[in-house]
Design a protein around this motif. Sequence first.
Motif, short mmCIF file in Angstrom:
data_model
loop_
_atom_site.label_atom_id
_atom_site.label_comp_id
_atom_site.label_asym_id
_atom_site.label_seq_id
_atom_site.Cartn_x
_atom_site.Cartn_y
_atom_site.Cartn_z
N ALA A 1 -25.84 -4.85 23.59
CA ALA A 1 -26.79 -5.24 22.56
C ALA A 1 -28.20 -5.13 23.11
CB ALA A 1 -26.52 -6.68 22.09
N VAL A 2 -29.12 -4.70 22.25
CA VAL A 2 -30.54 -4.63 22.58
C VAL A 2 -31.23 -5.77 21.84
CG1 VAL A 2 -32.65 -3.26 22.42
CG2 VAL A 2 -30.45 -2.14 22.90
N VAL A 3 -31.94 -6.60 22.58
CA VAL A 3 -32.60 -7.77 22.00
C VAL A 3 -34.09 -7.69 22.29
CG1 VAL A 3 -32.67 -10.29 21.90
CG2 VAL A 3 -30.51 -9.12 22.44
N THR A 4 -34.89 -7.82 21.25
CA THR A 4 -36.34 -7.87 21.43
C THR A 4 -36.83 -9.26 21.05
OG1 THR A 4 -38.43 -6.74 20.93
CG2 THR A 4 -36.88 -7.01 19.10
N ALA A 5 -38.13 -9.46 21.07
CA ALA A 5 -38.69 -10.79 20.81
C ALA A 5 -39.91 -10.69 19.91
CB ALA A 5 -39.06 -11.49 22.12
N SER A 6 -40.00 -11.60 18.94
CA SER A 6 -41.21 -11.76 18.13
C SER A 6 -42.00 -12.91 18.73
CB SER A 6 -40.83 -12.07 16.67
OG SER A 6 -42.00 -12.33 15.92
N GLN A 7 -43.18 -12.59 19.26
CA GLN A 7 -43.92 -13.58 20.03
C GLN A 7 -45.02 -14.27 19.24
OE1 GLN A 7 -44.87 -12.19 24.01
NE2 GLN A 7 -43.22 -10.70 23.87
N GLY A 8 -45.11 -13.99 17.96
CA GLY A 8 -46.10 -14.69 17.15
C GLY A 8 -47.52 -14.29 17.51
N GLY A 9 -48.47 -15.05 17.00
CA GLY A 9 -49.87 -14.79 17.30
C GLY A 9 -50.38 -13.47 16.77
N GLY A 10 -49.67 -12.87 15.83
CA GLY A 10 -50.07 -11.59 15.29
C GLY A 10 -49.73 -10.40 16.15
N LEU A 11 -49.02 -10.63 17.26
CA LEU A 11 -48.66 -9.51 18.13
C LEU A 11 -47.57 -8.65 17.49
CD1 LEU A 11 -48.45 -11.13 21.68
CD2 LEU A 11 -50.16 -9.51 20.87
N PRO A 12 -47.66 -7.32 17.61
CA PRO A 12 -46.58 -6.48 17.11
C PRO A 12 -45.29 -6.71 17.90
CG PRO A 12 -48.57 -5.20 17.55
CD PRO A 12 -48.78 -6.54 18.16
N VAL A 13 -44.18 -6.38 17.29
CA VAL A 13 -42.88 -6.52 17.92
C VAL A 13 -42.49 -5.17 18.52
CG1 VAL A 13 -40.46 -7.17 17.59
CG2 VAL A 13 -42.25 -8.26 16.22
N ALA A 14 -42.08 -5.17 19.78
CA ALA A 14 -41.71 -3.93 20.47
C ALA A 14 -40.26 -3.59 20.21
CB ALA A 14 -41.96 -4.07 21.97
N ASP A 15 -39.98 -2.29 20.06
CA ASP A 15 -38.61 -1.77 19.98
C ASP A 15 -37.79 -2.46 18.89
OD1 ASP A 15 -38.54 0.07 22.47
OD2 ASP A 15 -39.27 -1.82 23.27
N LEU A 16 -38.40 -2.69 17.74
CA LEU A 16 -37.72 -3.44 16.68
C LEU A 16 -36.64 -2.63 15.99
CD1 LEU A 16 -37.50 -5.97 14.93
CD2 LEU A 16 -39.34 -5.06 13.50
N ARG A 17 -36.90 -1.37 15.71
CA ARG A 17 -35.98 -0.58 14.90
C ARG A 17 -34.60 -0.44 15.53
NH1 ARG A 17 -37.51 -0.75 9.75
NH2 ARG A 17 -39.64 -0.02 9.45
N GLY A 18 -34.53 -0.38 16.84
CA GLY A 18 -33.23 -0.20 17.49
C GLY A 18 -32.59 -1.48 17.96
N ALA A 19 -33.19 -2.63 17.60
CA ALA A 19 -32.72 -3.91 18.15
C ALA A 19 -31.52 -4.44 17.37
CB ALA A 19 -33.84 -4.94 18.13
N ASP A 20 -30.62 -5.10 18.08
CA ASP A 20 -29.47 -5.77 17.47
C ASP A 20 -29.74 -7.23 17.20
OD1 ASP A 20 -27.57 -3.48 17.74
OD2 ASP A 20 -27.92 -3.82 19.88
N ALA A 21 -30.81 -7.77 17.77
CA ALA A 21 -31.19 -9.17 17.56
C ALA A 21 -32.65 -9.33 17.95
CB ALA A 21 -30.32 -10.11 18.39
N VAL A 22 -33.28 -10.37 17.41
CA VAL A 22 -34.68 -10.67 17.71
C VAL A 22 -34.79 -12.15 18.06
CG1 VAL A 22 -37.06 -10.71 16.88
CG2 VAL A 22 -35.52 -8.89 16.13
N LEU A 23 -35.34 -12.43 19.23
CA LEU A 23 -35.66 -13.81 19.60
C LEU A 23 -36.91 -14.24 18.84
CD1 LEU A 23 -35.25 -13.74 23.50
CD2 LEU A 23 -33.60 -14.57 21.82
N VAL A 24 -36.83 -15.38 18.18
CA VAL A 24 -37.98 -15.94 17.47
C VAL A 24 -38.09 -17.41 17.83
CG1 VAL A 24 -37.84 -14.31 15.54
CG2 VAL A 24 -36.57 -16.47 15.43
N ALA A 25 -39.16 -18.05 17.35
CA ALA A 25 -39.39 -19.45 17.70
C ALA A 25 -38.26 -20.34 17.24
CB ALA A 25 -40.72 -19.91 17.11
N GLY A 26 -37.61 -19.98 16.13
CA GLY A 26 -36.55 -20.82 15.61
C GLY A 26 -35.17 -20.51 16.14
N GLY A 27 -35.04 -19.51 16.99
CA GLY A 27 -33.72 -19.14 17.52
C GLY A 27 -33.56 -17.64 17.64
N VAL A 28 -32.52 -17.10 17.02
CA VAL A 28 -32.20 -15.68 17.12
C VAL A 28 -31.92 -15.13 15.74
CG1 VAL A 28 -30.68 -13.94 18.14
CG2 VAL A 28 -31.20 -16.05 19.41
N LEU A 29 -32.53 -13.98 15.40
CA LEU A 29 -32.25 -13.30 14.15
C LEU A 29 -31.20 -12.22 14.37
CD1 LEU A 29 -35.80 -12.72 12.58
CD2 LEU A 29 -34.22 -14.61 12.18
#
Length: 322
Positions: A105-133
């Motif tokens: 699995a490829v997991v990226t992170a949404s870091q908030g603050g208006g920063l873009p998310v890296a490698d989103l299209r190929g990700a199987d999950a995203v770490l966010v402030a509330g947990g995991v998408l």
Amino acid sequence: MDFQLSDDQRALRSGMRDLLGAAFDRDGLRAAVERGGGVDRGLWRELGAAGFFALRLPEESGGVGLGLPEAVLLFEEAGRALLPGPLVATHLAAGLVKGAAEGEAVVTASQGGGLPVADLRGADAVLVAGGVLTGEELAAFVAGARPVRSMDPLTPLHRAEGLVAAAEAYPGALRGEGALLTAAEQLGSAARTTEMAVQHARTRAQFGSLIGSFQAVKHLCADMLARTEPARGAVYAAAVTGDPVEIAAAKLLADDAAVRNARDCLQIHGGMGFTWEADVHLHLKRAWLRAARWLSAAEAEEILAAGLGPVRPLYGGSAALG
């Protein structure tokens, strides 16, 4: 107290350098640039098989059972090689997201603050402030994101809209660990550009002499080393203590070393360093991008300032000096 690397740690670092040298050499790097970056799933699984992502998981959970000091050594090597992909987020997600530890699995992170998310299209999950998408939540998140131009040709970026994108950066210990592992990547890049500059200075001749004999070039190379080694000490020390203030200091020093060393390396290479065919500009662009990740300079400075404690007046009395 002995802070020298143990034989096992040296072997671990050497093994990762050998692996990346075989699986992601310069031809692999340039191929990744041409395809616009993103994750090579085959290489991702190879890293998983080598224990890159499961390094800090307990052995009873299928991991290697090592700690942050060993992890920073591997991420330092990844930084040297300019390995693309959300390495830090996937490493942090081992044990949280199915398949992350094994590199499936490829997991990226949404870091908030208006920063873009890296490698989103190929990700199987995203770490966010509330947990995991994952699943439908992830699909909705991706559908609401739009691509933005990335300064780093190896790191595709997307601007995410909505509640999750506006959330605070990923909180707690994981954020500090993410900042430290990113600092380790910056350290690896700083060391690599120092080596590239010295190697070029030893072989490039101008005006009948090797440019490494010119005092101005010597000073640039010395400055690069003088930035890299304090950053190394700070990163290694923070990996041992795990202290948030020391992590902030390590991130500041490593970011500065990575960016300024890449700039000086470009200076030493001259006009050829600015060409697309040279690799120096890739280190500079990645260093700029990483500097804003997990812990920005402003955030790190605030942590350091808070760690100093309350400000006390220099003089206890009110009488005028004189």
